[in-house]
Design an enzyme around this catalytic site. Structure first.
Site, PDB file in Angstrom:
ATOM      1  N   GLY A 100       0.814  -1.233   0.000  1.00 28.63           N
ATOM      2  CA  GLY A 100       0.000   0.000   0.000  1.00 28.63           C
ATOM      3  C   GLY A 100       0.837   1.267   0.000  1.00 28.63           C
ATOM      4  N   GLY A 135       6.734   7.053   6.717  1.00 34.78           N
ATOM      5  CA  GLY A 135       5.928   7.771   5.734  1.00 34.78           C
ATOM      6  C   GLY A 135       6.598   9.012   5.165  1.00 34.78           C
ATOM      7  N   ASP A 269       4.524  -4.194  -7.035  1.00 40.47           N
ATOM      8  CA  ASP A 269       3.873  -2.984  -6.520  1.00 40.47           C
ATOM      9  C   ASP A 269       4.460  -1.740  -7.178  1.00 40.47           C
ATOM     10  OD1 ASP A 269       6.135  -3.958  -4.859  1.00 40.47           O
ATOM     11  OD2 ASP A 269       5.948  -2.008  -3.907  1.00 40.47           O
TER      12      ASP A 269
HETATM   13  P1  AMP Z   1       9.268   0.832  -2.480  1.00 42.62           P
HETATM   14  O1  AMP Z   1      10.328  -0.225  -2.472  1.00 42.62           O
HETATM   15  O2  AMP Z   1       9.773   2.217  -2.307  1.00 42.62           O
HETATM   16  O3  AMP Z   1       8.357   0.709  -3.646  1.00 42.62           O
HETATM   17  O4  AMP Z   1       8.372   0.571  -1.169  1.00 42.62           O
HETATM   18  C1  AMP Z   1       7.750  -0.642  -0.871  1.00 42.62           C
HETATM   19  C2  AMP Z   1       6.670  -0.429   0.144  1.00 42.62           C
HETATM   20  O5  AMP Z   1       7.202   0.169   1.316  1.00 42.62           O
HETATM   21  C3  AMP Z   1       5.544   0.484  -0.315  1.00 42.62           C
HETATM   22  O6  AMP Z   1       4.356   0.006   0.246  1.00 42.62           O
HETATM   23  C4  AMP Z   1       5.928   1.808   0.273  1.00 42.62           C
HETATM   24  O7  AMP Z   1       4.818   2.639   0.465  1.00 42.62           O
HETATM   25  C5  AMP Z   1       6.554   1.397   1.601  1.00 42.62           C
HETATM   26  N1  AMP Z   1       7.542   2.374   2.080  1.00 42.62           N
HETATM   27  C6  AMP Z   1       8.763   2.623   1.580  1.00 42.62           C
HETATM   28  N2  AMP Z   1       9.378   3.590   2.285  1.00 42.62           N
HETATM   29  C7  AMP Z   1       8.517   3.974   3.262  1.00 42.62           C
HETATM   30  C8  AMP Z   1       8.554   4.935   4.319  1.00 42.62           C
HETATM   31  N3  AMP Z   1       9.605   5.715   4.520  1.00 42.62           N
HETATM   32  N4  AMP Z   1       7.460   5.036   5.105  1.00 42.62           N
HETATM   33  C9  AMP Z   1       6.387   4.248   4.923  1.00 42.62           C
HETATM   34  N5  AMP Z   1       6.297   3.339   3.959  1.00 42.62           N
HETATM   35  C10 AMP Z   1       7.339   3.186   3.132  1.00 42.62           C
HETATM   36 MG    MG Z   2       6.764   1.368  -4.377  1.00 43.42          MG
END
Ligand code: AMP
Ligand code: MG
Length: 523
Positions: A100, A135, A269
Site C-alpha cells: 500500500g 511515511g 507494486d
Molecule cells: P518501495 O520499495 O519504495 O516501492 O516501497 C515498498 C513499500 O514500502 C511500499 O508500500 C511503500 O509505500 C513502503 N515504504 C517505503 N518507504 C517507506 C517509508 N519511509 N514510510 C512508509 N512506507 C514506506
Molecule cells: Mg513502491
C-alpha cells in the site's frame, strides 16, 4: 489556484470505513482516507513549469502561498478527500502481502485541457500502510525522483511526472546503507502526477484474499477510465485489458533499454497498470554498457533487476498480474497467449529499437548479427553507452577517407584507454566494416542518418553522479544544480553545446561512491 476537480478513484471504489490513521490490514477496500502531515517549515525548492502548465497553473499560482500550502501537505484543497491506496506485491520474487501507499497520499484528481491527472504527495507522512516506517522522504531521494521523472518524460519514456519539490523543514532519520549508521537528513515532499497510480499490486491484493467482488470492481473501473478503446464485455474485456497492459509495459521496457535506464526495484507494486515508469528509488543509468549492472545494493547478490533482465522481469510480473485477474476469466490459454506474444514481440521491438539507434531502416533480420556483435563489443572494455551512440551518429559512410575514422568517434567512450588492447581494436574494426557494409544498402544520406540517430540517442541523461552533485549542493542550501539539470534535461536530444560538461563520462570519484553507483531502497 483553480482546479477542475473530478475525483474518480475515491468516488467510485470502496473506501476503508476506518478513518483513523493507524497501521493495519485493510480488507474489502481500495483505499483509506488519510490527511497529509503538516510540515514545520515548508519551503518551495523547485517547480517543473511544464507540468504546472499541463495542470493549468499560472506563474502567479506557483508563487502563491496556497501552492506551497497544498503541495507541502499543510492544507487540503476544498472539496477533496486525500487517500492512500491499498495494494500488495511481489518483492524480489516473493509475495509480500499488503504493502500500500506507505508514504504516498493521493490528493485529488483534476482535469485540464481534456486530460485527467492524479496529484499525489510522496513523503507527506504515515498512512495505514506505513508498516514499520515513517511515511517520510528525504531531500536526496526527492531530488532524484523530481529530476528523473521529468527527464524521462522529455526523453519520450512513459513515466509518472513531478510537479514540485518542497523542503518540509523536518528532520528524517535514515540508515542509507543499512549498516547501523543512521543519520538525520532533510525531509522533503514531491508532488507526483499521473493519469493514475494504480499498480499490478492493486489487483493482486484482492485475489490473494479471495475478494473477487472488489477485484472485479477495480478491474471494471480501470478499463472504464483508462482503457476506453476496449469495446468488448465480460471475459473478453478482461483478456483485452491484460493484452493492452502487456503491450504498454513492453513499450516502456524498450524505451528503458534504449536510453540505458535501470529501474532497480521492479517489484509488482512498482509496476504501473498504465505502463508508466513509477517509483523512482534506487534507479540508475548505465554508464559503461553492462547488461549485468544494477544500481540497487539491496539486489547485488541475485541481480534480479539488472539492466539486461528488465524485459524478463516485466514478463514475470505480467504473469503475476495474469494470476491476479485469472478469476475473472477462468481460462489459462488467453493469458499464455499474451505472455508468449510479449516474449516474441519484445525481441522484435528491441531489435527494431537497436536498429534505430544505429540509424538503420532495413529489415531487422539484416542487422541482427550486427546488434549482437555490438553488444559483445561494448563489453570488451568499459564503454560509455550514451557517448558511444551519440558519437556514432557522426560516422561517415560516403566519405572514403573517414570510413576508417571510427576510432576517433568512439574512443571518447572508453573509460580506460590503456585497457583497450590490440585485439579489442581489431574487433571494433571488424564491427565497423560490417556496419559500413550494411550502411551501403541504406537509402539515407549520412546527414539524414545522423539526424535520425540523434532523435533516439540522447546526448544528456541524468547520470548517477549528476544527480549526486545536485543533491550535495542542495544539502548546503544551493539549489542551482537542481535547476540547471532540470533545464538541461528538458532537451536531452539537442546539442546544447554550451552544456558540454554534462556530456562526459562519469568522473573517477563517482565510481564507487554511495548515491552514485550504490543506492539502497532506504529513501
Ligand atoms: P518501495 O520499495 O519504495 O516501492 O516501497 C515498498 C513499500 O514500502 C511500499 O508500500 C511503500 O509505500 C513502503 N515504504 C517505503 N518507504 C517507506 C517509508 N519511509 N514510510 C512508509 N512506507 C514506506
Ligand atoms: Mg513502491
Amino acid at each position: 489556484m483553480k482546479f477542475t476537480i473530478k475525483d474518480k478513484f475515491n468516488q467510485e471504489l470502496p473506501a476503508d470505513p476506518n478513518r483513523t490513521n493507524s497501521r493495519r490490514q485493510v480488507f474489502e477496500a481500495c483505499f483509506s482516507y488519510v490527511t497529509p502531515r503538516i510540515p514545520s517549515a515548508p519551503k518551495l525548492l523547485h517547480v517543473a513549469e511544464e507540468m504546472a502548465a499541463n495542470l493549468g497553473l499560472t506563474d502567479e499560482d506557483i508563487d502563491s502561498q496556497e501552492f506551497l500550502s497544498i503541495f507541502s501537505g499543510s492544507s487540503v484543497l476544498a472539496g477533496t478527500a486525500p487517500y492512500a491506496m491499498c495494494y500488495g506485491g511481489h518483492q524480489f520474487g516473493n509475495w509480500a502481502g499488503q504493502l500500500g501507499d506507505g508514504r504516498a497520499i493521493n490528493l485529488t484528481e483534476v482535469e485540464h485541457a481534456g486530460k485527467s491527472w492524479t496529484l499525489q504527495l510522496k513523503g507527506a507522512g504515515e498512512t495505514p500502510y506505513s508498516r514499520r516506517a515513517d511515511g517520510l522522504a528525504v531531500l536526496r531521494s526527492s531530488i532524484r525522483e523530481h529530476l528523473c521523472s521529468e527527464a524521462m518524460h522529455h526523453l519520450g519514456v512513459p513515466t509518472t511526472r513531478s510537479l514540485s519539490l518542497i523542503l518540509t523543514g523536518d528532520q528524517v532519520l535514515r540508515d542509507i546503507m543499512y549498516d547501523g549508521n543512521a543519520a538525520y537528513e532533510k525531509g522533503a515532499v514531491v508532488c507526483r502526477v499521473a493519469p493514475s497510480f494504480i499498480r499490478f499490486g492493486n489487483f493482486q491484493i484482492f485475489t490473494s484474499r479471495g475478494d473477487l467482488e472488489n477485484l472485479k470492481k477495480l478491474t471494471d473501473f480501470t478499463i472504464r477510465h483508462y482503457f476506453p478503446m476496449i469495446q468488448a464485455e465480460g471475459k473478453q474485456a478482461y483478456i483485452e485489458f491484460y493484452r493492452k497492459v502487456a503491450e504498454q509495459t513492453l513499450e516502456m521496457i524498450v524505451h528503458w533499454q534504449r536510453v540505458g535506464f535501470v529501474h532497480g526495484v521492479m517489484n509488482t507494486d512498482n509496476m504501473s497498470i498504465l505502463g508508466l515508469t513509477i517509483d523512482y528509488g534506487p534507479y540508475g543509468w548505465l554508464e559503461g554498457y553492462d547488461p549485468d549492472w544494477t544500481p540497487n545494493t539491496t539486489d547485488r547478490q541475485s541481480r534480479r533487476y539488472r539492466f539486461g533482465q528488465q524485459a524478463g522481469v516485466a514478463a514475470w510480473n505480467l504473469m503475476q498480474l495474469g494470476n491476479a485477474i485469472y478469476p475473472l476469466v477462468e481460462e489459462v490459454e488467453p493469458f499464455n497467449e499474451v505472455l508468449q506474444a510479449f516474449q516474441k514481440n519484445y525481441r522484435t521491438a528491441y531489435l527494431e529499437m537497436m536498429g534505430q539507434k544505429l540509424g538503420l531502416t532495413g529489415a531487422p533480420a539484416t542487422f541482427q548479427d550486427l546488434v549482437q556483435s555490438l553488444e559483445t563489443n561494448l563489453q570488451l572494455t568499459e564503454t560509455d553507452m550514451t557517448i558511444f551512440f551519440r558519437n556514432l551518429a557522426d560516422f561517415k559512410r560516403d566519405d572514403e577517407e573517414s570510413a576508417n575514422a571510427w576510432l576517433d568517434l568512439i574512443k571518447e567512450a572508453f573509460y580506460k584507454e590503456s585497457e583497450v588492447k590490440e585485439s579489442i581494436y581489431e574487433k571494433w574494426q571488424t564491427w565497423f566494416n560490417q556496419y559500413h557494409r550494411i550502411l551501403q544498402q541504406e537509402p539515407n544520406t549520412d546527414q539524414e542518418r545522423r539526424e535520425n540517430m540523434n532523435r533516439v540517442n540522447p546526448k544528456y541523461v541524468l547520470r548517477n553522479y549528476m544527480a549526486q552533485l545536485a543533491i550535495d549542493a542542495a544539502d548546503q542550501g544551493d539549489y542551482s544544480i537542481v535547476e540547471e539539470l532540470h533545464e538541461l534535461l528538458k532537451q536531452p536530444y539537442a546539442e546544447q553545446s554550451s552544456q558540454g560538461k554534462w556530456f562526459a563520462k562519469r568522473p573517477e570519484w563517482a565510481r564507487h561512491k554511495v548515491g552514485c553507483s550504490m543506492l539502497s531502497c532506504s529513501s
